[in-house]
Design an enzyme around this catalytic site. Sequence first.
Site, short mmCIF file in Angstrom:
data_model
loop_
_atom_site.label_atom_id
_atom_site.label_comp_id
_atom_site.label_asym_id
_atom_site.label_seq_id
_atom_site.Cartn_x
_atom_site.Cartn_y
_atom_site.Cartn_z
N GLY A 1 1.49 -9.31 5.44
CA GLY A 1 2.23 -8.39 6.30
C GLY A 1 1.33 -7.25 6.73
O GLY A 1 0.12 -7.26 6.50
N GLY A 2 1.91 -6.22 7.34
CA GLY A 2 1.13 -5.08 7.82
C GLY A 2 0.27 -4.48 6.72
O GLY A 2 -0.96 -4.42 6.83
N ASP A 3 0.87 -3.98 5.65
CA ASP A 3 0.10 -3.41 4.53
C ASP A 3 0.51 -4.10 3.24
O ASP A 3 0.53 -3.48 2.17
CB ASP A 3 0.34 -1.90 4.44
CG ASP A 3 1.80 -1.54 4.24
OD1 ASP A 3 2.66 -2.44 4.41
OD2 ASP A 3 2.09 -0.37 3.90
N GLU A 4 0.82 -5.39 3.32
CA GLU A 4 1.23 -6.16 2.15
C GLU A 4 0.21 -7.26 1.86
O GLU A 4 -0.23 -7.98 2.77
CB GLU A 4 2.61 -6.80 2.38
CG GLU A 4 3.72 -5.78 2.51
CD GLU A 4 5.05 -6.42 2.86
OE1 GLU A 4 6.09 -5.81 2.60
OE2 GLU A 4 5.04 -7.56 3.39
N LEU B 1 0.83 -1.20 0.00
CA LEU B 1 0.00 0.00 0.00
C LEU B 1 0.86 1.25 0.00
O LEU B 1 1.90 1.32 0.68
CB LEU B 1 -0.93 0.00 1.21
CG LEU B 1 -1.90 -1.19 1.32
CD1 LEU B 1 -2.83 -0.99 2.51
CD2 LEU B 1 -2.71 -1.36 0.03
#
Length: 531
Positions: free
Chosen positions: A448-451, A408
């Site tokens: 992942g966090g924003d993956e 993102l």
Amino acid sequence: MIRRINFNSLTTRLILLGMTFIILGGITRAFLLGNHLRSGLTGLASAQLQTMADYVAKNIDHNLVERREMLKRVAARVPLELLHDRKRLQHWLAERHVINPVFSHGMAVLDLSGILLAGSQPLNYRAGNSFADQDYFQQALKSGFVIGRPVIDRNFKLPVLPMAMPLRDRAGKVCAVLIGISALNSPNFIDTLYTSRVGEKGGLVLVSPRDKLFIGASDADITLQPTPQEGLHPQHDRAMQGFRGVGLDVRFGIEELAAIASVPSSGWFVVARMPTSELFLPVTRLHRFMLNNTVIVAPIFIIVLMFVLRRVMRPLKNAAYHADRMTHGEIPFEPLPVVHNDEVGHLTAAFNRVLSKLIESRAEHEHSALHDALTGLPNRQLLADRMGLALARLQRNKGSIAVLFLDLDGFKQINDGLGHKAGDTALREVADRLSTSMRGADTLARVGGDEFVVLISDLGDNAEEVAELVAKKCLKAFEQPFMINDTPCRLGTSIGIAIGNDASSADKLLIAADRAMYRAKEAGRGNYCRA
């Protein structure tokens, strides 16, 4: 007092069912096992016959190539001045035959009219004999090296194979023809064909499709006989048209398993065949044994079953009672159908309460272990499993898969500026929008966090086009602003694309897509880039 039979009892039904299965099962089992063994024996015999056919074909091909190369070497070294000195030419040929006697019937030189100029021993033709009518002589004049049609030798009265090679002068003009003749059953040629058998009635056959001729066979009576007319033997017809492999055929009313292998240097093929009556003889004997065994064992087994089942079912009732007590919160589980009001039905009802709770707990555990808690999307572990399955399918079906790695753009500003709850809301909204851009068979995972990662499997030759189309849909999903806490926020994504095939690995595809994603960010974000 006669005790009435309780047909509602599982013990009674099992005894009656056992009697039925023992009698009918013995008969059915003999035929089912017979079919299974037939299939297994057919597969094993097919592999063995194919191995034998391949070995014999390669051996024959090697011997043909050896003779062809011998002719080439001799043709290249024949002193052309000896064509006018028959005695010296004959002596020269005899020396070569002694050095390397691959042609059991010797070699000879013919002039352009097909007249024999000279020949080595043991070739028993007189100088001056004409070979102009022989097919191999005419073909050698036109096209170079040729393997002639096998014939019966005029003098030796044996099947022989002639080969011919033109002799050329320095200008490349044909000035004579060199021939070499080998007896088909001579050592180091195709003598193995005549001495090898498969079982009692099976054997080997060497066929020339060009000449429509059986060159040789384990059955000597068909040597140099014409092949059957088309339509009589379907397997033979397929072989004449180029089929190579294993199949069933009926020859003279006898079913045979036949393996076919090519002899590349000549266009011939070898057939290794075996009657299925010999192949399946163990199955026939097994049928008789099993049927006789059933007649003897069935009465004894039924008597034993009556006594044993009555003992076995009593503990089953006790087990059902104890299982009913375990349902009060100790072991969770889900309901199972209760078909009959018998011992097992009571036990099933008791276990249903335990099993229902167990399955509910297991389902929750499995879901949480394989899915992202925030978005509900598959996590890295489930993604790895699905990539492994997709790559395994490629080993069988070929094709391609595509991996899209999304990172993102602008998420940190939302997460830091509006708080982590706003960031969580944004991630859920991103997951919803991306999910609407996927096919039902595709996998969208949060890794992942924003993956995020998109797995597109079972692709064909247009894998790159499909991957780019999905990437464009993903980019389009970010065109509208996200409403986070009543605040419009802009989010974007950069996408890396990697295409894989049956030789790819999951880790390497993810790494390649990740690197391509970073190149997309460097190119200005809001783009996609292929690995």
